[in-house]
Design a protein around this motif. Sequence first.
Motif, short mmCIF file in Angstrom:
data_model
loop_
_atom_site.label_atom_id
_atom_site.label_comp_id
_atom_site.label_asym_id
_atom_site.label_seq_id
_atom_site.Cartn_x
_atom_site.Cartn_y
_atom_site.Cartn_z
N THR A 156 66.66 -32.50 -19.97
CA THR A 156 67.88 -31.98 -19.38
C THR A 156 68.92 -33.02 -19.35
O THR A 156 68.40 -34.13 -19.04
N GLY A 157 70.13 -32.72 -19.37
CA GLY A 157 71.14 -33.60 -19.29
C GLY A 157 72.47 -33.28 -19.61
O GLY A 157 72.67 -32.09 -19.44
N PHE A 158 73.33 -33.90 -20.43
CA PHE A 158 74.79 -33.51 -20.75
C PHE A 158 75.10 -33.93 -22.20
O PHE A 158 74.53 -34.85 -22.76
N LEU A 159 75.94 -33.17 -22.80
CA LEU A 159 76.19 -33.46 -24.21
C LEU A 159 77.78 -34.23 -24.09
O LEU A 159 78.69 -33.84 -23.27
N ALA A 160 77.92 -35.29 -24.69
CA ALA A 160 79.17 -36.12 -24.86
C ALA A 160 79.28 -36.53 -26.09
O ALA A 160 78.38 -36.52 -27.06
N ALA A 161 80.65 -36.59 -26.72
CA ALA A 161 80.89 -36.91 -28.07
C ALA A 161 80.34 -38.54 -28.12
O ALA A 161 80.62 -39.24 -27.29
N ALA A 162 80.02 -38.79 -29.35
CA ALA A 162 79.46 -40.17 -29.58
C ALA A 162 80.72 -40.94 -29.95
O ALA A 162 81.83 -40.49 -30.13
N GLY B 50 83.40 -42.78 -31.51
CA GLY B 50 83.82 -43.03 -32.98
C GLY B 50 82.92 -42.06 -33.64
O GLY B 50 83.26 -42.12 -34.83
N GLY B 51 82.43 -41.12 -33.06
CA GLY B 51 81.79 -40.14 -33.95
C GLY B 51 82.03 -38.65 -33.57
O GLY B 51 82.73 -38.47 -32.63
N LYS B 52 81.67 -37.63 -34.47
CA LYS B 52 82.00 -36.41 -34.17
C LYS B 52 81.00 -35.66 -33.59
O LYS B 52 81.14 -34.43 -33.21
N SER B 53 79.78 -35.89 -33.97
CA SER B 53 78.65 -35.29 -33.49
C SER B 53 78.35 -35.61 -32.10
O SER B 53 78.53 -36.80 -31.60
N PRO B 54 77.62 -34.46 -31.27
CA PRO B 54 77.44 -34.98 -30.00
C PRO B 54 76.19 -35.43 -29.66
O PRO B 54 75.23 -35.71 -30.49
N VAL B 55 75.91 -36.30 -28.46
CA VAL B 55 74.93 -36.92 -28.15
C VAL B 55 74.59 -36.56 -26.73
O VAL B 55 75.26 -36.28 -25.86
N LEU B 56 72.85 -36.11 -26.72
CA LEU B 56 72.43 -35.88 -25.22
C LEU B 56 72.19 -37.08 -24.55
O LEU B 56 71.61 -37.77 -24.88
N HIS B 57 73.00 -36.91 -23.49
CA HIS B 57 72.48 -38.00 -22.23
C HIS B 57 71.42 -37.60 -21.38
O HIS B 57 71.73 -36.60 -20.60
N VAL B 58 70.30 -37.97 -21.73
CA VAL B 58 69.01 -37.68 -20.65
C VAL B 58 69.10 -37.91 -19.26
O VAL B 58 69.25 -39.21 -19.09
N GLN B 59 68.92 -36.94 -18.46
CA GLN B 59 69.05 -37.04 -17.29
C GLN B 59 67.74 -37.15 -16.62
O GLN B 59 67.29 -37.55 -15.58
#
Length: 83
Positions: A58-64, A66-75
């Motif tokens: 579980t976590g949230f998605l944020a833009a990388a 300088g990138g266009k693809s999302p990154v999952l920030h694990v909580q």
Amino acid sequence: MRYTPAGLPALDLRLEHESEALEAGLARQVKVAIRAVAFGTQAETLARQAIGAGFRFTGFLAAARGGKSPVLHVQSFAQDTDS
């Protein structure tokens, strides 16, 4: 494992998912990979887990940066009992 300039543990991950889902009445193979990052105690705990083990994250998605693809920030995460 790396450390931020503030000394916080950080772990960069690549999470992969594979399953089968019904779409329009037909079975469809689903495969996806996504970049993820964990910080602090989550990073330290994840670094000790076996590669390829099944987990639910579980976590949230944020833009990388300088990138266009999302990154999952694990909580949080837990062993996947369905695997």
